[in-house]
Design a protein around this motif. Structure first.
Motif, PDB file in Angstrom:
ATOM      1  N   ILE A  51      19.434 -51.085 -35.107  1.00  0.00           N
ATOM      2  CA  ILE A  51      18.535 -50.005 -34.580  1.00  0.00           C
ATOM      3  C   ILE A  51      17.426 -50.430 -33.612  1.00  0.00           C
ATOM      4  O   ILE A  51      17.154 -49.602 -32.665  1.00  0.00           O
ATOM      5  CB  ILE A  51      17.823 -49.314 -35.927  1.00  0.00           C
ATOM      6  CG1 ILE A  51      18.978 -48.446 -36.709  1.00  0.00           C
ATOM      7  CG2 ILE A  51      16.759 -48.067 -35.387  1.00  0.00           C
ATOM      8  CD1 ILE A  51      18.518 -47.795 -37.883  1.00  0.00           C
ATOM      9  N   VAL A  52      16.697 -51.670 -33.966  1.00  0.00           N
ATOM     10  CA  VAL A  52      15.829 -52.063 -33.089  1.00  0.00           C
ATOM     11  C   VAL A  52      16.250 -52.403 -31.722  1.00  0.00           C
ATOM     12  O   VAL A  52      15.729 -52.233 -30.633  1.00  0.00           O
ATOM     13  CB  VAL A  52      15.086 -53.286 -33.720  1.00  0.00           C
ATOM     14  CG1 VAL A  52      14.223 -53.948 -32.823  1.00  0.00           C
ATOM     15  CG2 VAL A  52      14.048 -52.657 -35.227  1.00  0.00           C
ATOM     16  N   GLU A  53      17.415 -52.755 -31.784  1.00  0.00           N
ATOM     17  CA  GLU A  53      18.135 -53.156 -30.524  1.00  0.00           C
ATOM     18  C   GLU A  53      18.474 -52.347 -29.665  1.00  0.00           C
ATOM     19  O   GLU A  53      18.218 -52.003 -28.458  1.00  0.00           O
ATOM     20  CB  GLU A  53      19.508 -54.118 -30.796  1.00  0.00           C
ATOM     21  CG  GLU A  53      20.335 -54.092 -29.566  1.00  0.00           C
ATOM     22  CD  GLU A  53      19.772 -54.988 -28.534  1.00  0.00           C
ATOM     23  OE1 GLU A  53      20.031 -54.704 -27.245  1.00  0.00           O
ATOM     24  OE2 GLU A  53      18.719 -55.655 -28.637  1.00  0.00           O
ATOM     25  N   ALA A  54      18.866 -50.864 -30.384  1.00  0.00           N
ATOM     26  CA  ALA A  54      19.185 -49.910 -29.713  1.00  0.00           C
ATOM     27  C   ALA A  54      17.811 -49.071 -29.030  1.00  0.00           C
ATOM     28  O   ALA A  54      17.704 -48.564 -27.813  1.00  0.00           O
ATOM     29  CB  ALA A  54      19.795 -48.694 -30.523  1.00  0.00           C
ATOM     30  N   VAL A  55      16.807 -49.166 -29.795  1.00  0.00           N
ATOM     31  CA  VAL A  55      15.539 -48.856 -29.335  1.00  0.00           C
ATOM     32  C   VAL A  55      15.025 -49.523 -28.216  1.00  0.00           C
ATOM     33  O   VAL A  55      14.473 -49.212 -27.392  1.00  0.00           O
ATOM     34  CB  VAL A  55      14.499 -48.579 -30.589  1.00  0.00           C
ATOM     35  CG1 VAL A  55      13.165 -48.067 -29.979  1.00  0.00           C
ATOM     36  CG2 VAL A  55      14.754 -47.608 -31.758  1.00  0.00           C
ATOM     37  N   THR A  56      14.868 -50.967 -28.314  1.00  0.00           N
ATOM     38  CA  THR A  56      14.428 -51.806 -27.334  1.00  0.00           C
ATOM     39  C   THR A  56      15.254 -51.729 -26.215  1.00  0.00           C
ATOM     40  O   THR A  56      14.682 -51.710 -24.831  1.00  0.00           O
ATOM     41  CB  THR A  56      14.358 -53.123 -27.801  1.00  0.00           C
ATOM     42  OG1 THR A  56      13.858 -53.203 -29.142  1.00  0.00           O
ATOM     43  CG2 THR A  56      14.067 -53.970 -27.018  1.00  0.00           C
ATOM     44  N   ARG A 104      21.212 -36.798 -25.466  1.00  0.00           N
ATOM     45  CA  ARG A 104      22.188 -37.660 -26.178  1.00  0.00           C
ATOM     46  C   ARG A 104      21.654 -39.025 -26.461  1.00  0.00           C
ATOM     47  O   ARG A 104      22.437 -39.814 -27.340  1.00  0.00           O
ATOM     48  CB  ARG A 104      23.345 -37.949 -25.156  1.00  0.00           C
ATOM     49  CG  ARG A 104      24.138 -36.872 -24.548  1.00  0.00           C
ATOM     50  CD  ARG A 104      24.846 -36.410 -25.724  1.00  0.00           C
ATOM     51  NE  ARG A 104      26.018 -36.993 -26.445  1.00  0.00           N
ATOM     52  CZ  ARG A 104      26.646 -36.539 -27.469  1.00  0.00           C
ATOM     53  NH1 ARG A 104      26.648 -35.592 -27.961  1.00  0.00           N
ATOM     54  NH2 ARG A 104      27.624 -37.341 -27.891  1.00  0.00           N
ATOM     55  N   ASP A 105      20.553 -39.485 -26.357  1.00  0.00           N
ATOM     56  CA  ASP A 105      19.805 -40.651 -26.663  1.00  0.00           C
ATOM     57  C   ASP A 105      18.866 -40.446 -27.711  1.00  0.00           C
ATOM     58  O   ASP A 105      17.981 -41.226 -27.943  1.00  0.00           O
ATOM     59  CB  ASP A 105      19.132 -41.427 -25.213  1.00  0.00           C
ATOM     60  CG  ASP A 105      18.077 -40.641 -24.735  1.00  0.00           C
ATOM     61  OD1 ASP A 105      18.123 -39.548 -25.131  1.00  0.00           O
ATOM     62  OD2 ASP A 105      17.695 -41.082 -23.570  1.00  0.00           O
ATOM     63  N   ALA A 106      18.840 -39.499 -28.484  1.00  0.00           N
ATOM     64  CA  ALA A 106      18.203 -38.968 -29.495  1.00  0.00           C
ATOM     65  C   ALA A 106      18.971 -38.715 -30.806  1.00  0.00           C
ATOM     66  O   ALA A 106      20.063 -38.458 -31.000  1.00  0.00           O
ATOM     67  CB  ALA A 106      17.470 -37.393 -29.344  1.00  0.00           C
ATOM     68  N   ASN A 163      25.936 -46.576 -29.843  1.00  0.00           N
ATOM     69  CA  ASN A 163      26.405 -47.653 -30.204  1.00  0.00           C
ATOM     70  C   ASN A 163      26.456 -48.047 -31.809  1.00  0.00           C
ATOM     71  O   ASN A 163      26.230 -48.894 -32.399  1.00  0.00           O
ATOM     72  CB  ASN A 163      25.181 -48.839 -30.008  1.00  0.00           C
ATOM     73  CG  ASN A 163      24.795 -48.869 -28.468  1.00  0.00           C
ATOM     74  OD1 ASN A 163      25.520 -48.404 -27.727  1.00  0.00           O
ATOM     75  ND2 ASN A 163      23.504 -49.014 -28.056  1.00  0.00           N
ATOM     76  N   GLY A 164      27.511 -46.925 -32.563  1.00  0.00           N
ATOM     77  CA  GLY A 164      28.054 -47.067 -33.634  1.00  0.00           C
ATOM     78  C   GLY A 164      26.972 -46.309 -34.517  1.00  0.00           C
ATOM     79  O   GLY A 164      27.408 -46.274 -35.779  1.00  0.00           O
ATOM     80  N   ILE A 165      25.884 -46.053 -34.119  1.00  0.00           N
ATOM     81  CA  ILE A 165      25.041 -45.331 -34.967  1.00  0.00           C
ATOM     82  C   ILE A 165      24.965 -43.986 -35.033  1.00  0.00           C
ATOM     83  O   ILE A 165      24.837 -43.465 -33.841  1.00  0.00           O
ATOM     84  CB  ILE A 165      23.492 -45.870 -34.604  1.00  0.00           C
ATOM     85  CG1 ILE A 165      23.178 -47.333 -34.905  1.00  0.00           C
ATOM     86  CG2 ILE A 165      22.413 -45.001 -35.610  1.00  0.00           C
ATOM     87  CD1 ILE A 165      21.698 -47.631 -34.101  1.00  0.00           C
ATOM     88  N   PRO A 166      25.316 -43.341 -36.092  1.00  0.00           N
ATOM     89  CA  PRO A 166      25.481 -41.799 -35.962  1.00  0.00           C
ATOM     90  C   PRO A 166      24.473 -41.026 -35.676  1.00  0.00           C
ATOM     91  O   PRO A 166      23.189 -41.543 -35.798  1.00  0.00           O
ATOM     92  CB  PRO A 166      25.787 -41.241 -37.571  1.00  0.00           C
ATOM     93  CG  PRO A 166      26.301 -42.649 -37.925  1.00  0.00           C
ATOM     94  CD  PRO A 166      25.522 -43.650 -37.314  1.00  0.00           C
ATOM     95  N   ARG A 167      24.477 -39.999 -34.782  1.00  0.00           N
ATOM     96  CA  ARG A 167      23.306 -39.344 -34.418  1.00  0.00           C
ATOM     97  C   ARG A 167      22.491 -38.499 -35.602  1.00  0.00           C
ATOM     98  O   ARG A 167      21.573 -37.833 -35.365  1.00  0.00           O
ATOM     99  CB  ARG A 167      23.722 -38.515 -33.071  1.00  0.00           C
ATOM    100  CG  ARG A 167      23.625 -39.382 -31.886  1.00  0.00           C
ATOM    101  CD  ARG A 167      23.981 -38.546 -30.511  1.00  0.00           C
ATOM    102  NE  ARG A 167      22.728 -37.923 -30.179  1.00  0.00           N
ATOM    103  CZ  ARG A 167      22.879 -36.533 -29.991  1.00  0.00           C
ATOM    104  NH1 ARG A 167      23.936 -35.990 -29.871  1.00  0.00           N
ATOM    105  NH2 ARG A 167      21.576 -35.935 -29.603  1.00  0.00           N
ATOM    106  N   VAL A 168      23.299 -38.152 -36.509  1.00  0.00           N
ATOM    107  CA  VAL A 168      22.631 -37.316 -37.809  1.00  0.00           C
ATOM    108  C   VAL A 168      22.655 -38.477 -39.063  1.00  0.00           C
ATOM    109  O   VAL A 168      23.739 -38.739 -39.207  1.00  0.00           O
ATOM    110  CB  VAL A 168      23.350 -36.362 -38.148  1.00  0.00           C
ATOM    111  CG1 VAL A 168      22.670 -35.482 -39.176  1.00  0.00           C
ATOM    112  CG2 VAL A 168      23.556 -35.126 -36.805  1.00  0.00           C
ATOM    113  N   LEU A 169      21.597 -39.215 -39.179  1.00  0.00           N
ATOM    114  CA  LEU A 169      21.481 -39.896 -40.382  1.00  0.00           C
ATOM    115  C   LEU A 169      20.874 -39.167 -41.645  1.00  0.00           C
ATOM    116  O   LEU A 169      19.535 -38.522 -41.568  1.00  0.00           O
ATOM    117  CB  LEU A 169      20.396 -40.903 -39.925  1.00  0.00           C
ATOM    118  CG  LEU A 169      20.741 -41.932 -38.803  1.00  0.00           C
ATOM    119  CD1 LEU A 169      19.675 -42.984 -38.552  1.00  0.00           C
ATOM    120  CD2 LEU A 169      22.204 -42.582 -39.220  1.00  0.00           C
ATOM    121  N   ASP A 170      21.421 -38.832 -42.441  1.00  0.00           N
ATOM    122  CA  ASP A 170      21.158 -38.038 -43.511  1.00  0.00           C
ATOM    123  C   ASP A 170      20.585 -39.032 -44.708  1.00  0.00           C
ATOM    124  O   ASP A 170      21.498 -39.809 -45.269  1.00  0.00           O
ATOM    125  CB  ASP A 170      22.577 -37.252 -44.231  1.00  0.00           C
ATOM    126  CG  ASP A 170      22.074 -36.337 -45.466  1.00  0.00           C
ATOM    127  OD1 ASP A 170      20.935 -36.249 -45.818  1.00  0.00           O
ATOM    128  OD2 ASP A 170      23.031 -35.946 -46.098  1.00  0.00           O
TER     129      ASP A 170
END
Length: 550
Positions: free
Chosen positions: A381-386, A418-420, A441-448
């Protein structure tokens, strides 16, 4: 002649001002009156227990549990059974009388603590002690804000207690704060401070429940939950109480009866301990407000473990069972207190005589992103944000409801850049958790993260990201808050976020009716609380005019 009522504790209150003829929830005025009286006598008992603590006396867990369950019983859509509520008033008065006799100077307590009316006086007393009995609008608003937060806290405490976890500091605060709503000496400033302190203990209460749930059932993990049906008869479990679900699963092994979750019980599938049961087959239906149609097509019995009852249709009323704080007249109630094994044999027999559920949809829902799971993905997640792959997280936790204006949340989710990434907990997710929003990058865009109480996970995640990025202020994170609310558990989540320093939270589809103009101004000025606008305007507010297409 039915008593008059006034209730504005939920988002759907009539005209966004208050229910005065009958509750939008379906509650009749006589039931609402007994609910008001139960809150009153619980405040009174809390004044007694708070004084006894100040005198060095201990309060038993049984009394703490009684107070907690009383408040939980009065949450929106929890209990519609006048006789059950009246019985709780009687029990509370009896215990109060016993404890009052131990107080050194009982005459110095509020009048409520000394009231000992008989059942013949209940109706007239209820008419005197409702919400509008506090004449000053701002004091009333703050008292109710605190009370509703405490109702939410009571729900979380009760679920933890059911798993034999206690926090006596949370119990003592809940009772002290409830007693304070009887104290006419407290100013608006005093009550604002108490409101924030309620948020502090809201964090403690959610942490206690998180510890109880994960200690009993393991840390939630990413799970794909089927939403179709099997060929066996089934029992549908709704509400929030995981201990009830555990007992039912154990008792249905080898019976040929399948167990399905509904609405807020969906996140049970994310816990490892529940995944070992072969008859725990999936989730049926959507958020609580669609239950009239979905309970009808389920065909088997339904167990309501907590609030979120909609007055049932005749077609399935005989299949609706309640337990714990929940109740509905004419529906069978399964008894059992904390630490007791409940007997669900009646439901199991009933299920065996029913047809299997009718299929209403197919596919699966992905969830299980509570704090342990998300923190396990922290590097990713940090990598995706950075790298800029994730620009912002949008917290869309909270509640769903019947109002058409709530379709805003579906359209907002669809239109997000799409980047949210959406962080969610509670039944608000049913507005978008079956949309195909893809991944980053493999992280679902809805994290429940789970149930409404699992909003704690969202706070833990935010605090951890603040630490990882070396930020001084939680509000410097790339996180925006667009929260839907409905009832009192959402109130304690809001107060917890305010205590943690989160600002600029947007609440919808309307701001609470119980906030007076002056109290609203305090929340706006100090915390940046705001309502929602149009999808287009809010996207521009959160992401700027240059946002990418959704």
């Amino acid at each position: 002649m039915e008593p008059k009522m006034f209730c504005y504790q939920c988002q759907e209150t009539a005209g966004c001002t208050g229910c005065t003829q009958a509750g939008v929830c379906g509650k009749k005025p006589d039931v609402a009156a007994m609910q008001d009286l139960l809150v009153y006598v619980t405040r009174a008992l809390s004044a007694v227990t708070t004084r006894l603590r100040a005198e060095g006396r201990e309060i038993s867990p049984e009394v703490n549990h009684l107070i907690t369950l009383n408040l939980f019983t009065t949450i929106t859509n929890a209990n519609f059974d006048k006789e059950a509520i009246t019985a709780r008033v009687r029990d509370t008065l009896a215990i109060k009388a016993e404890l009052l006799a131990q107080v050194a100077q009982p005459e110095s307590l509020p009048e409520a603590a000394r009231w000992a009316g008989g059942e013949a006086e209940f109706e007239s007393k209820a008419a005197q002690v409702g919400v509008l009995s506090t004449k000053d609008e701002d004091i009333r608003s703050l008292r109710e804000l605190i009370t509703y937060g405490l109702k939410g806290l009571s729900a979380y405490s009760k679920h933890a207690n059911a798993l034999l976890q206690e926090d006596t500091e949370v119990d003592a605060f809940l009772q002290r704060a409830l007693a304070a709503t009887l104290d006419d000496r407290l100013t608006a400033d005093d009550l604002v401070a108490l409101t924030l302190e309620t948020g502090k203990y809201g964090v403690s209460g959610m942490a206690l429940l998180d510890k109880a749930n994960t200690g009993a059932y393991g840390n939630p993990s990413v799970t794909r939950v089927p939403i179709g049906v099997g060929k066996n008869p089934g029992i549908l479990v709704s509400g929030h109480d995981l201990r009830d679900l555990e007992m039912l699963l154990k008792q249905t092994q080898g019976t040929g009866v399948d167990i399905y979750t509904h609405s807020e019980m969906l996140p049970a599938h994310y816990y490892p301990a529940f995944q070992k049961y072969p008859n725990f087959v999936g989730n049926y239906g959507n958020a609580w407000w669609k239950q009239k149609e979905e309970f009808e097509t389920f065909n088997g019995p339904i167990l309501m473990t907590t609030n979120c009852i909609v007055p049932p249709k005749d077609s399935y009323r005989d299949r609706l069972y309640t337990t714990g704080a929940a109740g509905y007249p004419g529906c069978r109630h399964i008894p059992g207190g904390i630490g007791e094994e409940k007997d669900f044999s009646a439901l199991i027999r009933h299920a065996k005589a029913c047809q299997p559920p009718q299929e209403i949809e197919r596919g699966e829902i992905v969830g299980g992103f509570a704090h342990a799971q998300v923190l396990a993905l922290a590097d990713q997640i940090v990598e995706a944000v950075t790298s800029g792959a994730i620009r912002k997280f949008v917290v869309m936790a909270g509640c769903d409801g019947r109002a058409k204006s709530r379709n805003y949340y579906t359209e907002f989710a669809k239109a997000l850049p799409r980047d949210a990434v959406i962080l969610t907990a509670g039944c608000a997710k049913y507005k978008y958790n079956k949309l195909d929003l893809g991944d980053i990058n493999g992280i679902p865009r809805v994290l429940d993260a789970g149930q409404c109480n699992d909003s704690y996970s969202l706070a833990v995640i935010a605090l951890k990201l603040k630490e990882v990025f070396g930020l001084e202020d939680i509000n410097d994170l790339p996180i925006v808050y667009n929260i839907a609310w409905y009832e009192q558990k959402a109130v304690i989540v809001l107060l917890a976020l305010l205590y943690l320093g989160v600002k600029n939270i947007h609440l919808g589809p309307t701001l609470p009716a119980f906030l007076s103009p002056n109290v609203s101004k305090v929340l706006v000025d100090r915390f940046g609380i705001a309502g929602i606008g149009t999808v287009e305007d809010d996207l521009e507010l959160f992401f700027g005019p240059e946002r990418s297409a959704g």
